[in-house]
Scaffold this active site. Structure first.
Site, mmCIF file in Angstrom:
data_model
loop_
_atom_site.group_PDB
_atom_site.id
_atom_site.type_symbol
_atom_site.label_atom_id
_atom_site.label_comp_id
_atom_site.label_asym_id
_atom_site.label_seq_id
_atom_site.Cartn_x
_atom_site.Cartn_y
_atom_site.Cartn_z
ATOM 1 N N SER A 706 5.278 -5.278 7.407
ATOM 2 C CA SER A 706 4.434 -5.880 6.378
ATOM 3 C C SER A 706 4.251 -7.385 6.534
ATOM 4 C CB SER A 706 5.007 -5.576 4.988
ATOM 5 O OG SER A 706 6.235 -6.248 4.801
ATOM 6 N N LYS A 749 7.304 -6.260 -4.709
ATOM 7 C CA LYS A 749 6.825 -7.498 -4.086
ATOM 8 C C LYS A 749 6.004 -8.337 -5.069
ATOM 9 C CE LYS A 749 6.632 -5.592 0.612
ATOM 10 N NZ LYS A 749 5.755 -5.244 1.740
#
Length: 827
Positions: A706, A749
């Site tokens: 990511s 996140k």
């Protein structure tokens, strides 16, 4: 003797009497040239003798093709015995040098693509030279003839007489010996055929049979055969002796049983049969049960067996305990479900904050149960990090449904008998945990919590496989516990499993589960849980009243952010308990204490802060980008730092990066070099400067894909000398085509970005659905940008103009160092 009775049966079936064998023996040497080449077929388990029939089963495809060809042309093939049974014969070293030529009399194709053939041995041969070893053995051979002894000599006649006498004794010791073979033995006049026939049926190893084949003198062969027969005779006598002893013992047991029955009758007449009353009581209890006919029949049959046994017998207490278990199980006993959906929802909301997916699924189940009475219980699996309330939710579900609650901890379970039970024959045998849990609950439809499903081990057997039957709605209506031995209906049980990770659950088991993911709690959710559940609970458990102590919201948030780092609330519960205990101690000692704990009081009560929250740090340098990371205890932000120094184009990565993250860095760097025209970067910069990418907190391992767009943004910022915009974070995987792919852990996140003061987040367009699942009040101050290609990332993330004192990479003069910094993220 004659262990391989199939061989003899085949001989009888195809010989058509003795004249056929005699004719074959006499005509055996006709029409065959000496030193001819011959295809060889290895025999693993037996030796073929001249004049004898032998079946063989073939599996090798190339050998099968060869045999079919020989069979169709009526040719002959050489049969040689293998030296070892456990290897395939592929060379001359694997077989004996003397074998027997044979014709294939019959060939049968078996359903599993194997072939079974019937061979007739003709004459012996010796391998002179191996011509080929593939695809099958081909050798030049020489024919061998037996040396005929003087049949009129006294020694020869003595050998023949001894052999027939020994065989007769062997036959007398084996009543099951076929009559046809006895007649065949009496009519064989050819001594060679007789010895070969007896040798083929010997119960001995293949080397001994090969030894007999290799003896060409008939008298010598007969002498060796006689030794084997005498040895076989001794074994048969011993076997007969053992069988007679066993028969005598059985007769004694029958006699003892008859005596015991007489004693039992006398005890009944004297009124001393107390154990009979016990069995009668069990039988009376069984008549009250509403169980299936199959179960009832088994129960009464077991009692009848126990009645015939002596109470001192080892089997008696096992049968009684088994019958007692059957009586204690709640056959056809069900609690009535609470069908009031509003009441069920109120119970769940009262005891657990959040967990909307689980509550919604449970209410759906209740609604369908209200519509149909025959619905099977779902198999739910609550999957999420530790401490989020998966296990305690089971009790709340049982309370909401008005059902009994059973919990079985599977962590460390390594024996499938723990699930399926032990056989009654074992000492200390007992039912498995499933049946035991049903027995203890007193209901056939409890809420059955299988805790820590992902931590099952398989040192002995496979307990995970044993759970397949339990957790399969199509099979568990007839679950058979090994101890119970009769089917038990588990289809109405509501099974709820918990797991921290799914990759350790076997795929077959996972396929039977309805996975419901429970994410970690946000700070707001933890605050509400602490206010409504944890703090009041700790206050009550430690003997304080609401008037004695309360806590401010800011104090709870301080504990969450500075003293815990977890997805759940276990550590938060412990810290709140510590606060309450310290206040309680002060009350008892009559020391001053705060009646309401504020943020400022937390440090004085709990000591120094344990964790520092990662916050956004403004920088004026290019080469710095902020990424978003997922961890087992929630989300966080991470920085990527990139710097150029004079060199030859070397790439260095540091910060304890995993393989996937290293590949992401190389992908970003390669894409940047391949698209320099996009950013106006001179090509020579890649040859004149070394690139170093670093992720701070080097002691913490980092991995995942990511960080792709964050790495690219940091590199683009460094090479263009355009700073990344303030308070912008990003997450997403990139490809060599410049496409931005979706990643996981979005909720954690995004919440981490908000805590750190981030205002804008860049992520893949395909992650938009994940943002929609987050409560809007948790993300109302954030702005989201959804991208498909990295070109969009450049427009959104980088400032339009270069920084002051920007470096000119077209100047290739050696420098000590070119500043430019950056930071990365993990998945």
């Amino acid at each position: 003797m004659f262990k391989n009775m199939t061989l003899l049966g085949t001989l009888i079936e195809h010989s058509d009497g003795l004249p056929l064998l005699e004719t074959n023996m006499k005509n055996m040497h006709k029409d065959h040239n000496q030193d001819a080449s011959l295809t060889l077929l290895a025999s693993k388990y037996n030796v073929l003798f001249p004049g004898i029939y032998m079946p063989m089963t073939l599996e090798n495809a190339s050998i099968i093709r060869l045999v079919k060809k020989v069979y169709e042309t009526g040719g002959i093939i050489g049969i040689v015995a293998q030296k070892k049974e456990d290897v395939e014969a592929t060379s001359a070293q694997d077989i004996f040098t003397i074998g027997t030529t044979a014709r294939i009399l019959k060939l049968i194709n078996l359903p599993d693509e194997r072939v079974r053939i019937l061979l007739q041995g003709e004459e012996k041969f010796q391998i002179e030279d191996v011509i080929a070893e593939t695809p099958y053995l081909l050798a030049s051979i020489s024919r061998l003839k037996d040396k005929t002894s003087n049949t009129q000599s006294k020694h020869f006649k003595a050998v023949v007489s001894s052999i027939k006498e020994t065989v007769a004794k062997l036959i007398s010791l084996q009543p099951e010996f076929p009559t046809e073979i006895k007649l065949l033995l009496d009519n064989i006049n050819d001594f060679n055929l007789l010895t070969y026939f007896l040798a083929s049926g010997l119960d001995t190893d293949i080397k001994s049979k090969q030894k007999l084949l290799e003896i060409h003198d008939s008298k010598k062969r007969g002498t060796v055969l006689l030794k084997y027969l005498l040895k076989d005779l001794e074994v048969s006598k011993l076997r007969k002796k053992i069988q007679d002893k066993v028969h005598t013992d059985i007769e004694q047991l029958q006699h003892d049983f008859y005596i015991r029955r007489q004693i039992k009758v006398l005890q009944e007449e004297l009124g001393e049969n107390e154990f009979e009353d016990e069995i009668d009581e069990l039988r009376a209890e069984g008549e009250k049960k509403q169980w299936p006919k199959e179960v009832a029949d088994y129960f009464y049959k077991a009692l009848d067996k126990a009645e015939r046994l002596s109470p001192n017998s080892a089997d008696y207490p096992v049968l009684i305990s088994h019958a007692e278990l059957m009586l204690e199980l709640p056959w056809s006993v069900y609690t009535t479900d609470n069908m009031d959906l509003k009441m069920a929802k109120k119970v769940l909301d009262t005891e657990h904050y959040g967990l909307e997916k689980v509550k919604e699924r449970l209410l759906e189940y209740l609604a369908v149960r209200k519509l149909t009475q025959n619905m099977k219980g779902p198999i739910l699996c609550l999957y999420g990090p530790p401490g989020v309330g998966k296990t305690s939710l089971g009790k709340s579900i049982a309370k909401a449904l008005n059902r009994k609650y059973v919990k079985v901890s599977l962590g460390g379970l390594h024996d499938e008998a723990e699930i399926r039970g032990h056989r009654k024959t074992y000492v200390g045998a007992m039912p498995g945990r499933i049946i035991k849990g049903i027995q203890n609950s007193g209901s056939s439809n409890p809420v059955f919590m299988l805790d820590e499903l992902d931590k099952i081990t398989d040192l002995r057997g496979d307990p995970a496989a044993a759970l397949l039957e339990v957790l399969d709605p199509e099979q568990n209506q007839a679950f058979v516990d090994t101890f119970l031995e009769v089917p038990y209906d588990l289809s109405k049980v509501l099974f709820i499993a918990t797991a921290n990770q799914l990759d350790t659950i076997p795929p077959a088991l996972r396929d039977r589960l309805e996975i419901i993911e429970i994410n970690g709690y946000t700070i707001e959710e933890k605050l509400q849980i602490a206010k409504k559940y944890l703090f009041p609970k700790q206050r009550k458990e430690n003997g304080l009243k609401a008037t004695d102590l309360s806590i401010h919201d800011t104090a709870i948030v301080k504990v969450i952010e500075s003293y815990t780092r977890e997805s759940g609330v276990r550590e938060l519960d412990r810290k709140l308990a510590s606060l309450v205990r310290k206040v309680g101690k002060a009350m008892v000692l009559e020391e001053p204490y705060p009646k309401k704990i504020h943020k400022e009081d937390v440090i004085s009560l709990l000591g120094i802060e344990l964790f520092d929250q990662e916050m956004y740090q403004q920088t004026h340098l290019p080469g710095v980008a902020i990424g978003l990371a997922w961890t087992p205890v929630g989300g966080d932000i991470l920085f990527i730092e990139a710097i150029l120094s004079a060199g030859k184009g070397k790439l260095t990565l540091s910060g304890q990066l995993g393989d996937v993250m290293k590949e992401s860095a190389m992908t970003a760097f390669t894409y940047l070099k391949a698209n320099t025209n996009l950013l106006g970067i001179p090509d020579k910069v890649f040859e004149s400067y070394d690139l170093h990418i670093h992720l701070p907190a080097g002691a913490v391992p980092k991995d995942g894909p990511s960080a792709g767009i964050t790495l690219f943004a940091a590199l683009a910022s460094l090479y263009t000398q355009r700073k990344v915009k303030d308070k912008v974070a990003m997450t997403g995987e990139i490809t060599l085509r410049g496409k931005v792919l979706p990643v996981g852990g979005i909720k954690e996140k995004i919440l981490a970005a908000k805590r750190a003061g981030i205002k804008e987040v860049i992520l893949s367009k395909e992650n938009k659905k994940d943002i929609q699942e987050i409560k809007q009040k948790d993300i109302q101050d954030l702005k989201f940008h959804y991208v498909e290609f990295v070109e969009e990332v450049i427009q959104l993330a980088l400032q339009p103009s270069k920084v002051e004192a920007a470096k000119d990479w077209s100047i290739t003069k050696k420098r000590k160092q070119q500043p430019g910094i950056g930071h990365v993220s993990t998945l």
